[in-house]
Design a protein around this motif. Structure first.
Motif: not given
Length: 422
Positions: A22-28, A50-55, A161-172, A263-266
């Motif tokens: 379940a902690t594989n973000i692609t599969e989720i 990178e996400i899959n290698s962190r908790e 945890s996967v949550i939805e946000v309304s728009q992207a956070i993209a500072p200049a 590399l960590k997932e290799t």
């Protein structure tokens, strides 16, 4: 009671297996078609690894179309930076977001770990707004909180945890931070990172052009620092032919974009630019915690630092030269201890005095061992308690994980059947 313990153990192991999957973000995200574009970008930029290698981690996803104003305008390196700001290195679900102490918090993001974040650029400001809404924005002071928490998508409690946000956070500052990979001066970056010798070699041998030609499709460089060339066990590169030197330098690069998370997932060996029909020139990857090392079969070198991680280019420094087994062979096995030399008996010289037998001390005889306390009917060749508990020899495969897992699952199934039938 024993059957109950087996049942609990089996259920625990099954839960661990399910949790790992379940902690594989692609599969989720694959279960939610409305986030397919976001999911594809995570895979394309290798952020999924990178996400899959962190908790713990929280991924703030956007529905399809949420990044359209950026994907067609900015290079993939900038898109990766934007996505990195949407990966929080903490666990946040709906209830926790609404109960943020004092109404506001700065959360560290994956972008902070790249080393490219100045000031508070690598943080996200999460604030509880009026009316109970939760706003998200750049951690840079004064940034607007124009993205809001929409809903919870999927939680693996306290891990992902996967949550939805309304728009992207993209500072200049993100949009102008990373130059296109084609404009990156590889040698200048290497010199600045303390890899002057390596930079000089790739220029003089023409390997730099090989690197640059591979850049469009992805390139990862493992650059030995200058101290690596001074090590006592470093080879004499001047004794090599030009072809051999070129092979070594190409061995220090991959024709793929492979950031540290990938590399960590290799698990399997990875091919290098030196790989050809005459030799594999592959590298093994070993991970211990956050430390990643490369195994050539001759030596092991630790990845010391990240010089650049900007899709599709990644540059690392390593502690020692990578020596391919195709050129340097396996390290010699330690020689066995020499057997004592036995010289043929020779007749003593006529004038050599014979040794006196009285000079040799008489051997001291140990007293007989006391009788053991074993019962009379115990077999003399039965295993001792120590031998039964020993784990020094598992060649029979009794303690192998797959077998033990099958055994536990078999017991669990039997217990389930027993409970149902009773």
């Amino acid at each position: 009671m024993a059957a109950f313990r087996h049942l609990v153990l089996a259920l625990s192991l099954i839960s661990i297996t399910i949790l790992s999957a379940a902690t594989n973000i692609t599969e989720i995200l694959a279960a939610y078609p409305e986030y397919s574009e976001f999911n594809d970008l995570l895979s394309q930029t290798k952020l999924a690894d990178e996400i899959n290698s962190r908790e713990p981690v929280t991924v703030c996803v956007l529905p399809n179309g949420g990044l359209s104003s950026y994907t067609g305008k900015y290079p993939i390196s900038v898109i990766k930076s934007i996505l990195s700001l949407h990966v929080l290195l903490d666990y946040f679900d709906g209830p926790k977001l609404h109960k943020i102490s004092e109404g506001s918090i700065l959360s560290t993001t994956l972008y902070q770990t790249t080393g490219n974040a100045d000031g508070k650029l690598g943080f996200v400001n999460i604030t509880v707004l009026r009316g109970g809404k939760v706003g998200f924005g750049s951690g840079i002071p004064g940034s607007p909180l124009d993205s809001t928490f929409t809903k919870s998508v999927k939680q693996v409690p306290y891990n992902v945890s996967v949550i939805e946000v309304s728009q992207a956070i993209a500072p200049a500052e993100i949009l102008t931070a990373a130059p296109p990979a084609a404009d990156v001066n590889i040698t200048a970056l290497l010199v600045k990172a303390g890899c002057k010798n390596f930079a000089s070699l790739i220029v003089s041998t023409g390997v730099l052009k090989v690197y640059e030609s591979a850049l469009d499709n992805g390139l990862t460089i493992f650059a030995p620092n200058d101290e690596a060339f001074k090590a006592e066990d470093a080879p004499d590169l001047s004794a090599l032919t030009n072809a051999e030197l070129v092979s070594i330098l190409q061995y220090h690069a991959l024709a793929t974009y492979s950031p540290i998370g990938t590399l960590k997932e290799t698990k399997d060996k990875i091919t290098t630019l030196a790989t050809n029909g005459a030799g594999k020139y592959a590298l093994g990857v070993t991970t211990k915690g956050d430390s990643v090392s490369l195994d050539t079969g001759v030596d092991i070198s630790r990845i010391a630092s990240t010089v650049l991680d900007s899709t599709p280019l990644c540059i690392f420094t390593v502690d020692s030269l990578l020596l391919p087994i195709e050129l340097f062979g396996k390290p010699p096995s330690p020689a066995p201890a020499p057997a004592p030399e036995t010289s043929p008996s020779q007749s003593p010289a006529a004038d050599a005095p014979a040794p006196e037998s009285s000079a040799a001390p008489a051997p001291v005889l140990s007293p007989p061992a006391p009788p053991t306390n074993s019962p009379s009917d115990a077999p003399s060749d039965g295993p001792t308690d120590d031998s039964q508990n020993s784990t020094s020899d598992n060649s029979a495969g009794v303690l192998e994980y797959p077998v033990s897992m099958k055994t536990v699952l078999t017991v669990a199934v039997s217990v389930f059947a027993y409970v149902l039938l009773s």
